[in-house]
Design an enzyme around this catalytic site. Sequence first.
Site, PDB file in Angstrom:
ATOM      1  N   PHE A   1       0.769  17.931   1.110  1.00 19.65           N
ATOM      2  CA  PHE A   1       0.218  17.697   2.454  1.00 19.65           C
ATOM      3  C   PHE A   1       1.240  17.069   3.393  1.00 19.65           C
ATOM      4  O   PHE A   1       1.440  17.538   4.513  1.00 19.65           O
ATOM      5  CB  PHE A   1      -1.027  16.806   2.360  1.00 19.65           C
ATOM      6  CG  PHE A   1      -2.216  17.523   1.784  1.00 19.65           C
ATOM      7  CD1 PHE A   1      -2.775  18.605   2.459  1.00 19.65           C
ATOM      8  CD2 PHE A   1      -2.783  17.115   0.589  1.00 19.65           C
ATOM      9  CE1 PHE A   1      -3.877  19.268   1.946  1.00 19.65           C
ATOM     10  CE2 PHE A   1      -3.877  17.777   0.071  1.00 19.65           C
ATOM     11  CZ  PHE A   1      -4.429  18.854   0.748  1.00 19.65           C
TER      12      PHE A   1
ATOM     13  N   HIS B   1       3.740  -2.150   2.723  1.00 18.24           N
ATOM     14  CA  HIS B   1       2.746  -1.130   3.069  1.00 18.24           C
ATOM     15  C   HIS B   1       1.541  -1.297   2.146  1.00 18.24           C
ATOM     16  O   HIS B   1       1.286  -0.480   1.270  1.00 18.24           O
ATOM     17  CB  HIS B   1       3.391   0.247   2.916  1.00 18.24           C
ATOM     18  CG  HIS B   1       2.526   1.374   3.399  1.00 18.24           C
ATOM     19  ND1 HIS B   1       1.922   1.383   4.618  1.00 18.24           N
ATOM     20  CD2 HIS B   1       2.174   2.536   2.794  1.00 18.24           C
ATOM     21  CE1 HIS B   1       1.239   2.497   4.765  1.00 18.24           C
ATOM     22  NE2 HIS B   1       1.373   3.212   3.662  1.00 18.24           N
TER      23      HIS B   1
END
Length: 314
Positions: free
Chosen positions: A15, A180
């Site tokens: 993706f 993150h």
Amino acid sequence: MAITRRKISIIGSGFTGATTALMTAQKELGDVVLVDIPDMEDPTKGKALDMLESTPVEGSDVNVTGTANYEDTAGSDVVIITAGIARKPGMSRDDLVNTNAKIMKSVTQQIVKYSPDCYIIVLTNPADAMTYAVYKESGFPKNRVIGQSGVLDTSRFRTFIAKELNLSVEDVQGFVLGGHGDDMVPLIRYSNVGGVPLTKLMSQDRIDAIVERTRKGGGEIVQLLGNGSAYYAPAASLTQMTEAILKDKKRVLPTIALLEGEYGYEDIYVGVPTVLGGDGIEKIIELDLTDDEKESFAKSVNSVRSVMQALPQD
Ligand SMILES: NC(=O)c1ccc[n+]([C@@H]2O[C@H](COP(=O)([O-])OP(=O)(O)OC[C@H]3O[C@@H](n4cnc5c(N)ncnc54)[C@H](O)[C@@H]3O)[C@@H](O)[C@H]2O)c1
Ligand SMILES: O=C(O)C[C@H](O)C(=O)O
């Protein structure tokens, strides 16, 4: 000598990899080589050919190819790593560390073999630890190994603020410090809309809600998608970083960078404001932090360190 087009290789044609290939090709940043494992060679070639067939409509004179052979990546200027597994609902990014660390090792060896002078941008999660793993395996100088988190996290933060205030996304500035993960640190003191401090435009309650939504922004998409994680905004972020390097734009962007004393930390890759240009991470910008901000950053750094402990030591 004739001037030739830039070359961008993208490892992983899933993706995020495929979407990044399309966005970089549409922006005419360079020829794109999309790479995946041998079992995925035909679908990778198919995606690349489909993208190539869109270039006349886009007016973009670049080549897009798919392959499972790293020889085709030779001489890349920028290599983007998106290879690896993504999380599913109920998982944290850190659950991916063992599988993805092995993938980082093997893909980095191939990247370095064929593109010894490239700039590497790492997307694969957990992104801070994976960027560190790629840095170690590559033997590259720290400015040439860059991780992606802050452009995406900041973009989410900016989106939520713009929507809440019904103001242009273009005018919202801000950035997110730290790893993150769910304890990343959106910096309110450095956030503004067209120069007006955020605290003048929004109540503390609303700011707190937006900070919380930003921290959990990746998880929100994972829950909605059901089988995979975000890819449009991550690909846009990678494309902006690639453009900053290839056009030597010297953008001030939050990236995952190696700290060697900055902010009081050593030997860790984590999200900080940087200057991103033709020589990769050209500078780390050190901000003065309040005690509260330092404490939040320390918590985030500790989370990254604990994930790094799972990295193979060889
Ligand atoms: N840092 C970020 O902000 C951020 C944002 C989005 C996604 N991610 C991470 O990026 C990674 C990819 O996400 P995705 O949605 O594209 O996943 P995906 O499953 O759609 O695609 C991953 C691709 O990697 C390929 N792959 C696996 N091993 C490989 C190898 N050794 N060599 C080459 N290719 C290989 C797979 O075949 C697959 O096509 C995940 O780890 C995800 O968590 C990070
Ligand atoms: O949340 C994830 O697992 C993917 C990515 O890190 C994101 O923030 O969208």
